[in-house]
Write an enzyme that holds these catalytic residues in place. Structure first.
Site: not given
Ligand code: ADP
Length: 498
Positions: A470, A265, A257, A473, A400, A263, A165
Site C-alpha cells: 500500500k 511510512g 523509466l 512503498g 504517521e 521504503e 535520518w
Molecule cells: P523527512 O520529511 O523526514 O525529512 P523526506 O522524505 O523529505 O523525509 O526525506 C528523505 C530523503 O529524501 C532526504 O535525504 C531528503 O533530502 C530527500 N529528498 C527530499 N525531497 C527530495 C526530492 N524532491 N528529490 C530527491 N530527494 C529528496
C-alpha cells in the site's frame, strides 16, 4: 556523562575532519558552490560540524565518478567483490564505537540502546551481502533442442541511494551493500539531518573499495536529491523517507523509466488478544514502539489494538515499564531514550500531542521524565506518550507521527481487530500477540503488511526481506532476493546450436 572522553574527542575530531565536504572519486571534495550548512547535536543544540550543501554541479561530478568506476567494478568476479565488502565489514567493526558515538552525537539516538546497535547492524549487513556474490545466478531454459538458452544477471549501473535520518547507517547498508556486490556503483545522498556519520562510514568503506565505487553527497532534497534522480547516468533509485517525497521521486524516475525501491511510512498495528502472555507482550510493545528511538521508526507499533478485557492491565504495565526508562544524554551509557532529530520534527510531534489532548474520549499518559541536566535544557526531548481510547478513525491513528507517541485502540473481538488493523493507508509491519496458534496463523494470512510477527517484535535484519505494501512503498530490502530483484537486470541469451 560516563562516555570515555577520548572516544567523544575522536568522534568530534572526525566531525571536524569531515565537515563541509562530500566524498567522491575516492576523495573528500569541497562543494563546488562553496556552500555548507551547520550540523548540531539535538541533545545539546551545540554545533558539531558542517555539511556540504550539494547541488547539481556536485551531483554531476559524483555521478561521473561512479559511472567511470562502474565497468571495472562490474568486471571483477562477484566473489572478489564480496570479499572486498567483507574486508570493509571488518573495518567497520573495528570502528564501531567511533561510528556509534558520531551517530549518537548528530542524531540524539542513545548510544547503548540505539546507536551502537545500529553500528553493529551496519557491519553485519556488509558481511551478509559480502557472502552472496556467488548467488548472482541465472537460469538455463530448455526452450528448444537446437538452442542453448540461459539468463544472466547484470548490474544496472549507477545506483542513487537517498537516505532518511532515522536509521541512516542501517538503511544505507541495506541499500549500498547489495548494490555493490551485484556490480553497481553508488552515489548516496545523505539526509540533511544526519550527514556526518554516513560520510564517516563511506570514508571507511573507501579504504577497501576502489575510488568511485561508493560516493556520498550531502545536501537538501530538491537541490541535491532532485538532480541525482534526474541524472541520465543513474539507472536506479533506492529511497527511504516520507510518502510524499517517495511519490515525487517515483514521478521523476517514471519520466526517465528507471526502477525504484521505495521504503515509505507506516502506521503499524499490534494486536493484543485477551489470551496473550502479558509480560512478554508489554516488553514487546515497548520494544516495538521503539521508545528508545523516540518512536522515530517506520515500523513503530503506533497502533496498539488491545482487547478490551486486558486493556487496563496492559496499559498499566506498559506505563510502568516506560516510566522506568531514563531519558537523557544520548552519549551516556545509562540513557535509554535519546532525542527527537530536529526542531521541525519536534514541532510536528508536539502538534500531534496537542491534537490528542484535545480529543474528549482520549486519555493521555505522558511517561518517563524529562532530563534535568542543565546542558540538556534545550535538547529535543519529548516524553513518551500513550493515548488511550483512541478510535481507529482519529487522525492520531491514521497519520504517521514519527515520534514517541502510540495509540491504544480497544476492540471486542478478533474479527474487529483484523478489520481495524487493515483499515489503514499503510502496510509496512504488523504484529499479533496471542497464545492461540490457530488465530496466530490466521492473522499472519490476513494482516495486510510486508513484515508480520507473532509474539515478538524484532527489527529488520539482514537476511529477512523487508518492505511494505500500500502507501508503505514498493520493493524489498535486506535479503538476497532484494539484491537479485532490485539491483540486477536480467538478460536472456539464445544461442543456436545449428
Ligand atoms: P523527512 O520529511 O523526514 O525529512 P523526506 O522524505 O523529505 O523525509 O526525506 C528523505 C530523503 O529524501 C532526504 O535525504 C531528503 O533530502 C530527500 N529528498 C527530499 N525531497 C527530495 C526530492 N524532491 N528529490 C530527491 N530527494 C529528496
Amino acid at each position: 556523562m560516563d562516555k570515555p572522553n577520548n572516544l567523544l574527542e575522536t568522534a568530534l575530531a572526525h566531525a571536524r575532519r569531515l565537515s563541509g565536504v562530500h566524498l567522491y572519486a575516492g576523495k573528500l571534495q569541497a562543494p563546488l558552490s562553496g556552500k555548507t550548512f551547520p550540523v548540531a547535536s539535538p541533545a545539546t543544540r551545540q554545533q558539531i560540524g558542517t555539511a556540504a550543501d550539494g547541488d547539481a554541479q556536485d551531483v554531476a561530478a559524483a555521478v561521473g565518478a561512479a559511472a567511470g568506476a562502474q565497468a571495472d567494478w562490474a568486471a571483477m568476479s562477484p566473489r572478489a567483490r564480496g570479499k572486498i565488502l567483507q574486508k570493509a565489514a571488518a573495518q567497520l567493526t573495528q570502528h564501531t564505537e567511533e561510528i556509534a558515538t558520531l551517530l549518537a552525537l548528530e542524531t540524539g539516538k542513545a548510544i547503548r540502546t540505539e546507536s551502537r546497535v545500529e553500528a553493529n547492524v551496519l557491519a553485519d549487513c556488509f558481511e551478509f551481502y559480502g557472502g552472496l556474490g556467488s548467488e548472482l545466478k541465472g537460469e538455463t531454459i530448455p526452450f528448444a533442442p537446437n538452442m542453448l538458452v540461459f539468463t544472466q544477471r547484470e548490474p544496472i549501473g549507477v545506483v542513487a541511494a537517498i537516505l532518511p535520518w532515522n536509521a541512516p547507517l542501517m538503511l544505507m547498508a541495506f541499500k549500498i551493500a547489495p548494490a555493490l556486490v551485484a556490480g553497481n556503483t553508488v552515489v548516496v545522498k545523505s539526509a540533511e539531518e544526519a550527514p556526518l556519520s554516513t560520510l564517516f562510514v563511506v570514508d571507511l568503506l573507501n579504504r577497501s573499495l576502489p575510488p568511485g565505487v561508493v560516493n556520498i553527497l550531502s545536501g537538501f532534497g530538491p537541490s541535491c536529491g532532485g538532480p541525482l534522480v534526474a541524472d541520465r547516468r543513474v539507472g536506479k533509485v533506492t529511497f527511504t523517507g516520507s510518502v510524499d517525497t517517495g511519490k515525487i521521486i517515483a514521478h521523476a524516475a517514471a519520466d526517465r523509466l528507471i526502477p525504484t525501491t521505495l521504503e515509505l511510512g507506516g502506521k503499524s498495528p499490534m494486536i493484543v488478544m485477551d489470551d496473550a502472555d502479558l509480560d512478554r507482550t508489554v516488553a514487546g510493545a515497548v520494544a516495538g514502539m521503539r521508545f528508545t528511538r523516540q518512536g522515530q521508526s517506520c515500523t513503530a507499533a503506533s497502533r496498539m489494538l488491545v482487547h478490551r478485557s486486558v486493556r487496563e492491565e496492559f496499559v498499566a504495565r506498559m506505563a510502568d515499564k516506560v516510566n522506568a526508562m531514563r531519558m537523557g544524554d544520548p552519549l551516556d551509557e545509562a540513557t535509554d531514550i535519546g532525542t527527537i532529530i530536529s526542531t521541525g520534527q519536534f514541532d510536528r510531534v508536539h502538534s500531534y500531542l496537542e491534537l490528542g489532548k484535545r480529543i474528549p474520549h482520549v486519555e493521555t499518559l505522558q511517561l518517563s521524565k524529562m532530563p534535568e541536566a542543565p546542558e540538556l535544557k534545550d535538547g529535543l526531548f519529548v516524553q513518551p506518550t500513550v493515548f488511550v481510547g483512541v478510535s481507529n478513525e482519529d487522525r492520531l491513528a491514521r497519520e504517521e507521527i514519527f515520534g514517541p507517541v502510540t495509540c491504544v485502540i480497544p476492540f471486542d473481538d478478533y474479527e474487529q481487530a483484523i478489520a481495524m488493523a487493515n483499515d489503514s493507508d499503510y502496510g509496512l509491519a504488523a504484529t499479533i500477540w496471542t497464545r492461540n496458534l490457530q488465530r496466530a496463523l490466521d492473522a499472519t494470512q490476513r494482516l495486510q503488511a510486508g513484515f508480520v510477527q507473532v509474539n515478538q517484535n524484532i527489527v529488520a535484519q539482514p537476511g529477512l526481506s523487508y518492505g511494505g505494501i500500500k502507501q508503505s512503498g514498493l520493493g524489498k530490502e535486506a535479503s538476497m532476493e532484494a539484491m537479485l530483484d532490485h539491483f540486477t537486470q536480467k538478460k536472456t541469451i539464445l544461442i543456436s546450436r545449428d
